[in-house]
Design a protein around this motif. Structure first.
Motif, PDB file in Angstrom:
ATOM      1  N   LYS A   1       0.844  -1.194   0.000  1.00  0.00           N
ATOM      2  CA  LYS A   1       0.000   0.000   0.000  1.00  0.00           C
ATOM      3  C   LYS A   1       0.881   1.248   0.000  1.00  0.00           C
ATOM      4  O   LYS A   1       1.775   1.377   0.841  1.00  0.00           O
ATOM      5  CB  LYS A   1      -0.911   0.022   1.227  1.00  0.00           C
ATOM      6  CG  LYS A   1      -1.927  -1.107   1.267  1.00  0.00           C
ATOM      7  CD  LYS A   1      -3.019  -0.924   0.233  1.00  0.00           C
ATOM      8  CE  LYS A   1      -4.117  -1.970   0.407  1.00  0.00           C
ATOM      9  NZ  LYS A   1      -5.203  -1.796  -0.578  1.00  0.00           N
ATOM     10  N   VAL A   2       0.619   2.141  -0.928  1.00  0.00           N
ATOM     11  CA  VAL A   2       1.396   3.381  -1.010  1.00  0.00           C
ATOM     12  C   VAL A   2       0.882   4.346   0.054  1.00  0.00           C
ATOM     13  O   VAL A   2      -0.267   4.776   0.012  1.00  0.00           O
ATOM     14  CB  VAL A   2       1.290   4.023  -2.404  1.00  0.00           C
ATOM     15  CG1 VAL A   2       2.092   5.320  -2.448  1.00  0.00           C
ATOM     16  CG2 VAL A   2       1.781   3.058  -3.474  1.00  0.00           C
ATOM     17  N   VAL A   3       1.741   4.676   1.012  1.00  0.00           N
ATOM     18  CA  VAL A   3       1.365   5.562   2.122  1.00  0.00           C
ATOM     19  C   VAL A   3       1.767   7.000   1.820  1.00  0.00           C
ATOM     20  O   VAL A   3       1.048   7.940   2.165  1.00  0.00           O
ATOM     21  CB  VAL A   3       2.006   5.068   3.433  1.00  0.00           C
ATOM     22  CG1 VAL A   3       1.699   6.016   4.583  1.00  0.00           C
ATOM     23  CG2 VAL A   3       1.512   3.665   3.774  1.00  0.00           C
ATOM     24  N   VAL A   4       2.920   7.184   1.204  1.00  0.00           N
ATOM     25  CA  VAL A   4       3.373   8.495   0.749  1.00  0.00           C
ATOM     26  C   VAL A   4       3.653   8.373  -0.745  1.00  0.00           C
ATOM     27  O   VAL A   4       4.428   7.519  -1.161  1.00  0.00           O
ATOM     28  CB  VAL A   4       4.629   8.958   1.502  1.00  0.00           C
ATOM     29  CG1 VAL A   4       5.133  10.282   0.952  1.00  0.00           C
ATOM     30  CG2 VAL A   4       4.343   9.076   2.989  1.00  0.00           C
ATOM     31  N   ASP A   5       2.999   9.223  -1.539  1.00  0.00           N
ATOM     32  CA  ASP A   5       2.965   9.035  -2.985  1.00  0.00           C
ATOM     33  C   ASP A   5       3.568  10.240  -3.707  1.00  0.00           C
ATOM     34  O   ASP A   5       2.904  11.240  -3.943  1.00  0.00           O
ATOM     35  CB  ASP A   5       1.512   8.823  -3.420  1.00  0.00           C
ATOM     36  CG  ASP A   5       1.388   8.397  -4.880  1.00  0.00           C
ATOM     37  OD1 ASP A   5       2.433   8.256  -5.548  1.00  0.00           O
ATOM     38  OD2 ASP A   5       0.258   8.198  -5.337  1.00  0.00           O
ATOM     39  N   HIS A   6       4.880  10.151  -4.014  1.00  0.00           N
ATOM     40  CA  HIS A   6       5.563  11.197  -4.780  1.00  0.00           C
ATOM     41  C   HIS A   6       5.322  12.584  -4.177  1.00  0.00           C
ATOM     42  O   HIS A   6       4.866  13.515  -4.848  1.00  0.00           O
ATOM     43  CB  HIS A   6       5.136  11.166  -6.247  1.00  0.00           C
ATOM     44  CG  HIS A   6       5.544   9.906  -6.960  1.00  0.00           C
ATOM     45  ND1 HIS A   6       4.769   8.770  -6.953  1.00  0.00           N
ATOM     46  CD2 HIS A   6       6.663   9.611  -7.671  1.00  0.00           C
ATOM     47  CE1 HIS A   6       5.382   7.814  -7.647  1.00  0.00           C
ATOM     48  NE2 HIS A   6       6.533   8.302  -8.089  1.00  0.00           N
ATOM     49  N   LEU A   7       5.663  12.692  -2.917  1.00  0.00           N
ATOM     50  CA  LEU A   7       5.418  13.926  -2.161  1.00  0.00           C
ATOM     51  C   LEU A   7       6.622  14.871  -2.273  1.00  0.00           C
ATOM     52  O   LEU A   7       7.767  14.454  -2.121  1.00  0.00           O
ATOM     53  CB  LEU A   7       5.175  13.589  -0.691  1.00  0.00           C
ATOM     54  CG  LEU A   7       4.583  14.696   0.175  1.00  0.00           C
ATOM     55  CD1 LEU A   7       3.157  14.998  -0.247  1.00  0.00           C
ATOM     56  CD2 LEU A   7       4.601  14.267   1.642  1.00  0.00           C
ATOM     57  N   THR A   8       6.332  16.123  -2.550  1.00  0.00           N
ATOM     58  CA  THR A   8       7.364  17.150  -2.618  1.00  0.00           C
ATOM     59  C   THR A   8       7.137  18.148  -1.486  1.00  0.00           C
ATOM     60  O   THR A   8       6.032  18.651  -1.312  1.00  0.00           O
ATOM     61  CB  THR A   8       7.324  17.884  -3.966  1.00  0.00           C
ATOM     62  OG1 THR A   8       7.666  16.951  -5.010  1.00  0.00           O
ATOM     63  CG2 THR A   8       8.311  19.048  -4.000  1.00  0.00           C
ATOM     64  N   VAL A   9       8.190  18.386  -0.696  1.00  0.00           N
ATOM     65  CA  VAL A   9       8.090  19.278   0.458  1.00  0.00           C
ATOM     66  C   VAL A   9       9.284  20.221   0.458  1.00  0.00           C
ATOM     67  O   VAL A   9      10.433  19.776   0.346  1.00  0.00           O
ATOM     68  CB  VAL A   9       8.068  18.496   1.791  1.00  0.00           C
ATOM     69  CG1 VAL A   9       7.931  19.461   2.972  1.00  0.00           C
ATOM     70  CG2 VAL A   9       6.945  17.470   1.806  1.00  0.00           C
ATOM     71  N   ARG A  10       9.003  21.520   0.592  1.00  0.00           N
ATOM     72  CA  ARG A  10      10.068  22.514   0.710  1.00  0.00           C
ATOM     73  C   ARG A  10       9.728  23.440   1.879  1.00  0.00           C
ATOM     74  O   ARG A  10       8.640  24.003   1.919  1.00  0.00           O
ATOM     75  CB  ARG A  10      10.230  23.313  -0.586  1.00  0.00           C
ATOM     76  CG  ARG A  10      10.752  22.473  -1.752  1.00  0.00           C
ATOM     77  CD  ARG A  10      11.044  23.323  -2.987  1.00  0.00           C
ATOM     78  NE  ARG A  10      11.662  22.532  -4.030  1.00  0.00           N
ATOM     79  CZ  ARG A  10      10.983  21.892  -4.982  1.00  0.00           C
ATOM     80  NH1 ARG A  10       9.660  21.990  -5.024  1.00  0.00           N
ATOM     81  NH2 ARG A  10      11.618  21.183  -5.896  1.00  0.00           N
TER      82      ARG A  10
END
Length: 305
Positions: A18-27
């Motif tokens: 199960k994908v819990v974090v999906d290509h997340l971008t954080v700045r």
């Protein structure tokens, strides 16, 4: 953006397929307080653990405090303070003993002085000999924050730090967070309290592993495109039931005897209110961050369904 404490892109993490974090971008800029919002199970805690080096991303790239999140997680850990959701210190030790233990874990110099300085800063000096297990929620929170900042981290990660804490303790906690940010510390905090989110410099809304929106509170509220009306009169509960699912109505929330009615199609919403609330007092109102939060929750698909 320059001066970024966190600069990661396409972070991805799965558990049991199960994908819990999906290509997340954080700045997040240095010295900024960034709020993480989102429903339970959205991947906020997993993201925080990847940023501080406790979890290795399956994919993605970027830096935290200028260090590679994939290859230099050990170095990141020593420069981060991480306050977990659950109180995680020894309840059969005193406040001072817990802080001494943390100082030894980080192999800090001037241990006695550092512990004394931290006790003083968080208002814990008079309670230094009290067992951690006997503390109320607010005082446990202070101890946890003291342990997180004693080694002078550059980044503070707070995972729902004020859950179950009374309003006075929450306000004092946030006053301290703003002092730390003013001194140059970067803060990333997950919260479900809208008043806390409004005290952040910027916020990001994450739903089931995906970033849906980010910006200042004003920018996030404006980007939702909601029109809102306050509706007051007799039997507001009956009116609320009639309005549910009607054209233009996305949200109906009671506040005492007043209904807060919001929608993205202003013309359709106004027409529905004219038809259904002709005997009520209707006036334009401003959408709130909570309105946006609920709207985004309603539009998000649970990735575990």
């Amino acid at each position: 953006m320059t001066g970024l404490a966190i600069d990661v892109a396409d972070l991805t993490k799965s558990f049991d397929g199960k994908v819990v974090v999906d290509h997340l971008t954080v700045r997040v800029r240095q010295g900024e307080i960034m709020g993480f919002l989102g429903p339970n199970g959205s991947g906020k805690t997993t993201t925080i653990r990847m940023l501080c080096g406790l979890l290795v991303p399956d994919a993605g790239r970027g830096t935290c405090l200028g260090l590679d999140v994939l290859r230099e997680s050990g170095q990141i850990k020593r420069q981060v303070g991480y306050m977990t959701q659950k109180f995680s210190f020894y309840e059969d030790l005193t406040i001072a003993e817990n802080l001494n233990f943390v100082a030894r874990v980080f192999d800090l110099d001037r241990r006695k002085e550092r512990v004394a300085e931290t006790l003083e800063r968080l208002g814990l000096t008079n309670r230094r000999n009290q067992l951690a297990g006997s503390l109320s929620g607010g005082w446990k929170q202070r101890l946890a924050l003291a342990a997180c900042i004693m080694h002078e981290p550059k980044l503070l990660l707070l995972d729902e730090p004020t859950a179950g804490v009374d309003p006075k303790a929450r306000r004092e906690f946030w006053d301290e967070i703003h002092l730390l940010a003013a001194e140059g510390m970067t803060v990333l905090v997950s919260t479900h309290y809208m008043d806390e989110a409004e005290r952040c410099h910027r916020i990001a809304y994450i739903a089931y592993g995906k970033m849906l929106t980010e910006g200042t509170v004003e920018q996030v509220v404006a980007s939702a495109g909601l029109s809102t009306f306050a509706v007051s009169g007799a039997e507001p509960g009956a009116l609320a039931r009639r309005l549910q699912g009607r054209p233009g109505v996305d949200l109906v929330a009671p506040f005492g005897t007043v209904l807060h009615v919001s929608g993205r199609d202003r013309a359709a919403l106004a027409a529905t209110l004219a038809a259904e609330a002709a005997d009520y007092r209707v006036s334009p109102d401003e959408p709130t961050l909570e309105d946006v939060f609920i709207l985004l929750m309603n539009r998000s698909a649970d990735n575990f369904q």
